[in-house]
Design an enzyme around this catalytic site. Structure first.
Site, mmCIF file in Angstrom:
data_model
loop_
_atom_site.group_PDB
_atom_site.id
_atom_site.type_symbol
_atom_site.label_atom_id
_atom_site.label_comp_id
_atom_site.label_asym_id
_atom_site.label_seq_id
_atom_site.Cartn_x
_atom_site.Cartn_y
_atom_site.Cartn_z
ATOM 1 N N TYR A 139 7.542 -3.072 13.803
ATOM 2 C CA TYR A 139 7.784 -4.446 13.354
ATOM 3 C C TYR A 139 9.218 -4.619 12.838
ATOM 4 C CZ TYR A 139 2.804 -5.985 12.972
ATOM 5 O OH TYR A 139 1.514 -6.376 13.199
ATOM 6 N N GLY A 140 9.856 -3.492 12.487
ATOM 7 C CA GLY A 140 11.114 -3.500 11.719
ATOM 8 C C GLY A 140 12.193 -4.464 12.189
ATOM 9 N N CYS B 183 8.718 1.907 3.222
ATOM 10 C CA CYS B 183 7.978 1.666 4.468
ATOM 11 C C CYS B 183 6.801 2.621 4.445
ATOM 12 C CB CYS B 183 8.867 1.944 5.675
ATOM 13 S SG CYS B 183 7.963 2.044 7.240
ATOM 14 N N THR B 184 5.623 2.119 4.793
ATOM 15 C CA THR B 184 4.414 2.936 4.620
ATOM 16 C C THR B 184 4.307 4.083 5.622
ATOM 17 O OG1 THR B 184 3.161 1.336 5.949
ATOM 18 C CG2 THR B 184 3.138 1.047 3.556
ATOM 19 N N HIS B 185 5.125 4.067 6.654
ATOM 20 C CA HIS B 185 5.137 5.227 7.561
ATOM 21 C C HIS B 185 5.828 6.436 6.913
ATOM 22 C CE1 HIS B 185 4.144 2.399 10.812
ATOM 23 N NE2 HIS B 185 3.937 3.433 11.613
ATOM 24 N N GLU C 158 4.485 7.687 14.596
ATOM 25 C CA GLU C 158 3.555 7.203 15.632
ATOM 26 C C GLU C 158 3.289 8.290 16.680
ATOM 27 O OE1 GLU C 158 1.715 4.241 15.806
ATOM 28 O OE2 GLU C 158 2.399 4.206 13.722
ATOM 29 N N ASP D 31 -1.473 -2.539 9.364
ATOM 30 C CA ASP D 31 -0.061 -2.141 9.443
ATOM 31 C C ASP D 31 0.352 -2.287 10.904
ATOM 32 O OD1 ASP D 31 2.452 -0.908 8.796
ATOM 33 O OD2 ASP D 31 1.694 1.027 9.459
ATOM 34 N N SER D 32 1.659 -2.153 11.149
ATOM 35 C CA SER D 32 2.131 -2.159 12.534
ATOM 36 C C SER D 32 1.635 -0.926 13.288
ATOM 37 C CB SER D 32 3.663 -2.144 12.560
ATOM 38 O OG SER D 32 4.128 -0.945 11.975
ATOM 39 N N CYS E 110 1.933 -2.652 4.808
ATOM 40 C CA CYS E 110 3.177 -2.637 5.578
ATOM 41 C C CYS E 110 4.202 -3.447 4.783
ATOM 42 C CB CYS E 110 2.904 -3.293 6.926
ATOM 43 S SG CYS E 110 4.372 -3.516 7.950
ATOM 44 N N ASN E 111 5.307 -2.816 4.405
ATOM 45 C CA ASN E 111 6.319 -3.543 3.633
ATOM 46 C C ASN E 111 6.926 -4.674 4.444
ATOM 47 O OD1 ASN E 111 6.270 -0.607 2.583
ATOM 48 N ND2 ASN E 111 7.294 -1.738 0.959
ATOM 49 N N THR E 112 7.146 -4.416 5.740
ATOM 50 C CA THR E 112 7.798 -5.417 6.591
ATOM 51 C C THR E 112 6.900 -6.652 6.731
ATOM 52 O OG1 THR E 112 8.653 -3.513 7.808
ATOM 53 C CG2 THR E 112 9.016 -5.676 8.791
HETATM 54 N N1 DGL Z 1 4.914 0.561 8.119
HETATM 55 C C1 DGL Z 1 5.721 -0.562 8.131
HETATM 56 C C2 DGL Z 1 6.400 -0.888 6.840
HETATM 57 O O1 DGL Z 1 5.900 -0.518 5.813
HETATM 58 C C3 DGL Z 1 6.323 -1.085 9.394
HETATM 59 C C4 DGL Z 1 7.247 -0.194 10.125
HETATM 60 C C5 DGL Z 1 7.626 -0.826 11.439
HETATM 61 O O2 DGL Z 1 6.718 -1.166 12.196
HETATM 62 O O3 DGL Z 1 8.821 -0.969 11.681
HETATM 63 O O4 DGL Z 1 7.423 -1.523 6.799
#
Ligand code: DGL
Length: 254
Positions: free
Chosen positions: A38-39, A179-181, A147, A6-7, A69-71
């Protein structure tokens, strides 16, 4: 060995669900926190990072990779699948289960800007949300909170309120965490959204899909350590491109 990346620390919300199904496996987790979030980054940048991380996971012996990570899934999974000869499991925003369970006919999707504009998400939305109103919002500042390990308190609550309230005001009775966060903020999201709004985390479905693919490819370990009794005592190695403290902080909460 299962590679997960993931990011940042967000993918640990997916690891937690995978571990429930596969407590005897070996894991390598990579957080690209030097490049997080990453967004708002370009597709090219994310594809480059996804390839570099995959190389590292392969060197460490992984034979299947979860893009937690979805992104990164939206930007890079088709390139990864075309380039490497191992299975990749990605994240899908859970538009389908949300569309099936809404009573108000309005669903909310919280995700990054990168996910919301990607054709992978737009195709899923068009396919499964026919006749349903979909209200989207970037979880502005959510990734940064996670984070930093700030999962509650007034700053976190105000940040969550700014993105969740517009969805509830638009009538959403189901909110998808795209988003996994975000699952690390789910108690707060639930509190702000209020009673009558359900929250869907796609991680359990992604974990079930991983298990199916591993069974099909005969990758499930029959030997190895006795079952780990918590995700923290599983056979997992954590790596990050930046500060390891952030990752260890969230890991210790699992
Ligand atoms: N956890 C990530 C996701 O699922 C990335 C979030 C990010 O880095 O912006 O999209």
């Amino acid at each position: 060995m299962i590679g997960i990346f993931d990011s940042g620390s967000g993918g640990l919300s997916v690891y937690r669900e995978i571990w429930k199904l596969l407590p005897r496996e070996k894991y390598v987790y990579f957080s690209d926190n030097a490049n997080c979030p990453y967004g708002e980054k370009s597709r090219e940048f994310i594809v480059g990072r996804a390839e570099a991380i995959t190389e590292q996971l392969l060197e460490r012996g992984c034979d299947i990779v979860t893009v937690a990570c979805n992104t990164a899934t939206a930007a890079a999974i088709s390139t990864l699948r075309a380039r490497y000869d191992i299975p990749f499991i990605g994240m899908e925003p859970a538009v389908k289960p949300a569309a099936l369970s809404t009573r108000s006919g309005v669903i909310g999707v919280l995700a990054t800007a990168g996910t919301l504009k990607a054709s992978k998400y737009l195709d899923t939305r068009d396919r499964y949300a026919d006749g349903i109103k979909v209200v989207e919002h970037v979880g502005q500042g959510f990734v940064e909170l996670v984070e930093k390990g700030i999962l509650d308190g007034p700053v976190a609550e105000e940040t969550v309120r700014r993105s969740v309230e517009p969805l509830v005001e638009a009538g959403a009775d189901v909110i998808v965490l795209g988003c996994t966060h975000y699952p690390f903020l789910s108690s707060l999201i639930e509190r702000v959204a209020g009673k009558g709004v359900s929250i869907i985390d796609p991680a359990p479905a992604a974990a079930r899909h991983l298990l199916e693919v591993m069974k099909e490819k005969r990758l499930v370990r029959e030997d190895g350590k006795p079952d780990a009794s918590s995700p923290r005592d599983a056979d997992i190695r954590l790596f990050s491109s930046g500060d390891g403290a952030a990752l260890n902080g969230i890991f210790s909460l699992l």
